[in-house]
Scaffold this motif. Sequence first.
Motif, mmCIF file in Angstrom:
data_model
loop_
_atom_site.group_PDB
_atom_site.id
_atom_site.type_symbol
_atom_site.label_atom_id
_atom_site.label_comp_id
_atom_site.label_asym_id
_atom_site.label_seq_id
_atom_site.Cartn_x
_atom_site.Cartn_y
_atom_site.Cartn_z
ATOM 1 N N GLY A 254 4.207 53.647 36.154
ATOM 2 C CA GLY A 254 5.168 53.374 35.254
ATOM 3 C C GLY A 254 5.637 54.486 34.290
ATOM 4 O O GLY A 254 6.751 54.655 33.788
ATOM 5 N N TYR A 255 4.809 55.645 34.355
ATOM 6 C CA TYR A 255 4.863 56.871 33.479
ATOM 7 C C TYR A 255 5.897 57.702 34.231
ATOM 8 O O TYR A 255 6.401 58.765 33.665
ATOM 9 C CB TYR A 255 3.561 57.538 33.034
ATOM 10 N N GLN A 256 6.189 57.433 35.676
ATOM 11 C CA GLN A 256 7.386 58.234 36.043
ATOM 12 C C GLN A 256 8.337 57.243 36.654
ATOM 13 O O GLN A 256 9.421 57.557 37.442
ATOM 14 C CB GLN A 256 6.781 58.866 37.357
ATOM 15 N N GLY A 257 8.484 56.039 36.013
ATOM 16 C CA GLY A 257 9.740 54.987 36.245
ATOM 17 C C GLY A 257 9.503 54.415 37.345
ATOM 18 O O GLY A 257 10.458 54.152 37.984
ATOM 19 N N GLU A 258 8.444 53.944 38.158
ATOM 20 C CA GLU A 258 8.595 53.533 39.350
ATOM 21 C C GLU A 258 7.630 52.233 39.262
ATOM 22 O O GLU A 258 6.596 52.176 38.404
ATOM 23 C CB GLU A 258 7.771 54.581 40.493
ATOM 24 N N ARG A 259 7.835 51.147 40.106
ATOM 25 C CA ARG A 259 7.087 49.823 40.178
ATOM 26 C C ARG A 259 6.352 50.106 41.291
ATOM 27 O O ARG A 259 6.526 50.913 42.446
ATOM 28 C CB ARG A 259 8.141 48.682 40.560
ATOM 29 N N LEU A 260 5.063 49.450 41.262
ATOM 30 C CA LEU A 260 4.065 49.777 42.266
ATOM 31 C C LEU A 260 4.109 48.412 43.350
ATOM 32 O O LEU A 260 4.174 47.278 42.858
ATOM 33 C CB LEU A 260 2.759 49.504 41.505
ATOM 34 N N TRP A 261 3.657 48.921 44.278
ATOM 35 C CA TRP A 261 3.548 48.038 45.375
ATOM 36 C C TRP A 261 2.504 48.223 46.275
ATOM 37 O O TRP A 261 2.598 49.528 47.024
ATOM 38 C CB TRP A 261 4.706 47.892 46.494
ATOM 39 N N ILE A 262 1.297 47.605 46.123
ATOM 40 C CA ILE A 262 0.152 47.993 46.930
ATOM 41 C C ILE A 262 0.061 47.126 48.509
ATOM 42 O O ILE A 262 -0.088 45.867 48.125
ATOM 43 C CB ILE A 262 -1.278 47.652 46.203
ATOM 44 N N VAL A 263 0.000 47.658 49.351
ATOM 45 C CA VAL A 263 0.151 46.943 50.784
ATOM 46 C C VAL A 263 -1.173 46.173 51.077
ATOM 47 O O VAL A 263 -1.161 44.934 51.178
ATOM 48 C CB VAL A 263 0.383 48.027 51.989
ATOM 49 N N ASP A 264 -2.447 46.730 50.754
ATOM 50 C CA ASP A 264 -3.511 46.025 50.957
ATOM 51 C C ASP A 264 -4.011 45.635 49.436
ATOM 52 O O ASP A 264 -4.457 46.175 48.554
ATOM 53 C CB ASP A 264 -4.648 47.159 51.367
ATOM 54 N N ALA A 265 -4.165 44.195 49.367
ATOM 55 C CA ALA A 265 -4.481 43.616 48.048
ATOM 56 C C ALA A 265 -5.902 44.104 47.428
ATOM 57 O O ALA A 265 -6.043 44.027 46.439
ATOM 58 C CB ALA A 265 -4.345 41.898 48.261
ATOM 59 N N HIS A 266 -6.831 44.090 48.767
ATOM 60 C CA HIS A 266 -8.191 44.525 48.307
ATOM 61 C C HIS A 266 -8.365 45.821 47.566
ATOM 62 O O HIS A 266 -8.989 46.118 46.790
ATOM 63 C CB HIS A 266 -9.128 44.317 49.565
ATOM 64 N N THR A 267 -7.322 46.864 47.837
ATOM 65 C CA THR A 267 -7.514 48.257 47.298
ATOM 66 C C THR A 267 -7.137 48.081 45.833
ATOM 67 O O THR A 267 -7.909 48.830 44.926
ATOM 68 C CB THR A 267 -6.080 48.700 47.931
ATOM 69 N N ALA A 268 -6.317 46.872 45.406
ATOM 70 C CA ALA A 268 -5.940 46.798 43.739
ATOM 71 C C ALA A 268 -7.424 46.506 43.115
ATOM 72 O O ALA A 268 -7.269 46.828 41.740
ATOM 73 C CB ALA A 268 -4.983 45.739 43.646
ATOM 74 N N HIS A 269 -8.020 45.909 43.666
ATOM 75 C CA HIS A 269 -9.466 45.514 42.822
ATOM 76 C C HIS A 269 -10.619 46.332 42.958
ATOM 77 O O HIS A 269 -11.703 46.161 42.329
ATOM 78 C CB HIS A 269 -9.861 44.103 43.505
ATOM 79 N N ARG A 270 -10.661 47.551 43.587
ATOM 80 C CA ARG A 270 -11.502 48.495 43.552
ATOM 81 C C ARG A 270 -11.629 49.057 41.877
ATOM 82 O O ARG A 270 -10.638 49.003 41.455
ATOM 83 C CB ARG A 270 -11.073 49.792 44.392
ATOM 84 N N ARG A 271 -12.877 49.328 41.652
ATOM 85 C CA ARG A 271 -13.348 49.889 40.222
ATOM 86 C C ARG A 271 -13.377 51.288 40.305
ATOM 87 O O ARG A 271 -14.018 52.010 41.206
ATOM 88 C CB ARG A 271 -14.393 49.023 39.897
#
Length: 307
Positions: A254-271
């Motif tokens: 967001g700080y460089q004006g882009e929207r995020l799309w994560i292909v693997d949904a499990h990746t988003a839940h990593r801590r």
Amino acid sequence: MPAKQLQPDPQQEALEWFSRLRQPGCDEGERQVFAAWCQAPQNAQAYAELETFWQQLQPPPARPRPRQINTRRSHLGKWLALLFLLVLGAVAYLYWPLMQRLGSELHTDVGERRSLRLPDGSTLHLDSASAMNVDLRGRTRQLHLVQGQVYLEVLLDGRAMEVDVGDARIQVFGTRLQIARYAHHDELVVLSGKAMVVQGGEQRLVSAGERVSFDGTRINTVQKADPKTADSWRNGRLRATDMPLGQVLERLAGYQGERLWIVDAHTAHRRVSGDFNLDRPTESLAALASAQHLQLHSVLGHWLIVR
């Protein structure tokens, strides 16, 4: 204070005039200043291009259907109409956040942070690409967070204060709190005092040192917050402690004006934990991707695809 100074150019000034001329308080004096600004050819051209783009976003007027048309031409017309709607939808999807910000009373650009003092003495600290509307005229002070994130330092003056966030309403009883709008949820962090989140028939009381997330369907359980890292963005840092990777990537993108799309949904839940520089989001993203073995693909400067 802004983290970086952007050099004004005709396109940026045209966007600001586009917003100001549509505000209810725009008077004849401002319109005269705008007319003088348009005397410069490059300014007039920039504003004309913006007006042309805005007109293209408006739906075309309905036309009467002819009584008899050729079947082949009819199918071609339907496909062309479908293509037009798809293109129009894509353009609206890309530029709607920007138009929302420009239509709001208070807003910041991508990568900009700003502090403002309100007439009642309260102070707003707006994060990058954030937008708010403020109405302090009534017995209850009304704020509306349209986009982004805001840190509020509320001056108690005997009147109540409420902040609208999507379908939820936050009743403010304290003096320092932070509200953020993310892609899939919103969040309240109370640093001093208390606040109540009300949505439908649900409500949650949040005390100092606590946070709660909510979306259009539910308010989640109140959790402990880390006050040392919650507002680190005000100093240009994102200090993450056991934070979902998707949320970190979303903030940096967001700080460089882009929207995020994560292909693997499990990746988003990593801590993940770390200290990231918000004023150099590209470098921060590259370092995070290397550490997490991710591949980043920027598409047209609007999307960041993570694999």
